[in-house]
Design an enzyme around this catalytic site. Structure first.
Site, short mmCIF file in Angstrom:
data_model
loop_
_atom_site.label_atom_id
_atom_site.label_comp_id
_atom_site.label_asym_id
_atom_site.label_seq_id
_atom_site.Cartn_x
_atom_site.Cartn_y
_atom_site.Cartn_z
N SER A 165 82.37 -20.22 196.03
CA SER A 165 81.29 -20.45 196.99
C SER A 165 81.25 -19.31 198.00
O SER A 165 81.13 -18.15 197.64
CB SER A 165 81.46 -21.83 197.64
OG SER A 165 80.29 -22.21 198.32
N GLU A 182 76.08 -18.21 190.21
CA GLU A 182 75.72 -19.62 190.35
C GLU A 182 75.19 -19.84 191.75
O GLU A 182 75.32 -18.97 192.61
CB GLU A 182 76.95 -20.51 190.10
CG GLU A 182 78.14 -20.20 191.00
CD GLU A 182 78.11 -20.86 192.36
OE1 GLU A 182 77.38 -21.86 192.53
OE2 GLU A 182 78.79 -20.36 193.27
N HIS A 208 79.08 -25.21 191.54
CA HIS A 208 79.32 -26.32 192.45
C HIS A 208 79.33 -27.68 191.77
O HIS A 208 79.26 -28.71 192.43
CB HIS A 208 78.30 -26.29 193.59
CG HIS A 208 78.59 -25.22 194.61
ND1 HIS A 208 78.39 -23.89 194.34
CD2 HIS A 208 79.08 -25.30 195.87
CE1 HIS A 208 78.73 -23.18 195.42
NE2 HIS A 208 79.15 -24.01 196.35
#
Length: 328
Positions: free
Chosen positions: A115, A232, A300
């Site tokens: 992330s 992503e 995620h």
């Protein structure tokens, strides 16, 4: 690209837990440390913590100086074999001008997280030549159920040296698991999406797309020339947002040399569909003749694959696609 692969983990090693973005104090509102401790004990690893991990400000983070100090301490300490992030957040890129990249290069060790940690990882590749790992946070190890595949990928990459061939998960989850570990409903997997056929091999650049794009125009952006991109995004990225972020990345100098693209599975709240993603990919001139694979187990949702940023991977997109981490 000349890169440094850090030594692999071994039973008996010490892992330092740090907070380059959000504070552990925020995570501890839902305390799963007993399970986390047990998991690392089973791996034969000892956990230690940065001095400032529980500092917490109005942004659920801590002062830049505190976060930098904990990272420097971790890399300088010869007893520490790996550095693991507590969780992501929004402000990891604040640290980049203050980090001692020579210290990090001179003391190569595993750095794992995902992330917002993407900013730190790709900067480490660009400035120190260090291979880092997009993979589970310290907090992720508190997931009681449906964690087996994530753990298998983590150990295969961070303990082993053999190539790792990833495969589509049979089921996946997209939930606030830390709120209630007893009420979880796995979703049957629908396989990877072969969006554009072909085969490619290259050095891996990527992670969270919107975070990676924060590095554009800075000295912390790694080269895309010859890269196999693995990207992503989370629930805040809807189809239009993802499309413009991907466009921006692929307009960078060197993007014409991108060899392949892997896109992680989207969270349900993003409202992304295969049809929309196919349209987004079709609108990218830089992807002409480039293999593209989507709905892969990075990002995620869970399970979460560990992959090496700066390492080397191969991609084959056919009716039975494959993604292999060659050097990690």
């Amino acid at each position: 690209m000349d890169v440094i692969f850090p030594p692999k983990l071994r039973a008996g090693d010490t892992v330092r837990v740090v907070t380059p973005a959000c504070s552990r104090a925020m995570v501890m509102e839902h305390d799963h440390t007993a399970l986390i401790d047990a998991r690392f004990a089973e791996l034969g690893l000892t956990l230690t913590y940065g001095r400032h991990v529980d500092e917490r400000d109005a942004f659920d983070s801590s002062p830049i100086a505190s976060r930098v100090a904990d990272l420097h301490d971790a890399f300088a300490d010869p007893s520490v074999a790996a550095v693991l992030t507590v969780i992501g957040g929004y402000n990891c890129n604040q640290l980049l001008p203050y980090l001692d990249w020579e210290l990090i290069r001179a003391n190569p060790k595993i750095l794992c997280g995902y992330s917002d940690i993407t900013a730190l990882q790709n900067a480490a590749l660009a400035r120190a030549g260090l291979v880092t790992y997009s993979g589970p946070h310290w907090s992720t190890f508190g997931m009681r159920d449906h964690f087996e595949q994530t753990l298998e990928w983590f150990t295969s990459v961070l303990f082993g040296t053999a190539p790792v061939e990833l495969s589509a998960a049979a089921y996946w989850t997209d939930d606030l698991w830390f709120l209630d570990q007893d009420k979880r409903e796995p979703i049957p997997g629908d396989g990877w999406w072969a969006l554009r056929p072909g085969a490619a091999e290259g050095h891996v650049v990527g992670g969270n797309l919107c975070t990676l794009n924060l590095l554009q125009g800075t000295p912390y952006m790694p080269s895309l020339d010859g890269a196999l991109l693995i990207v992503e995004d989370d629930l805040e990225s809807h189809p239009a947002t993802f499309a413009r972020n991907l466009t921006s990345l692929l307009q960078l100098p060197g993007a014409e040399g991108v060899r392949g693209l892997v896109i992680g599975r989207f969270q349900q709240a993003s409202r992304m569909t295969r049809a929309l993603l196919e349209r987004i990919v079709a609108d990218q001139p830089a992807l002409g003749g480039v293999p593209v694979l989507a709905n892969v187990d990075v990002g995620h949702t869970h399970p979460l694959a560990t992959f090496p940023i700066g390492g080397r991977a191969s991609l084959t997109v056919t009716s039975e696609p494959s993604l292999t981490l060659l050097r990690h």
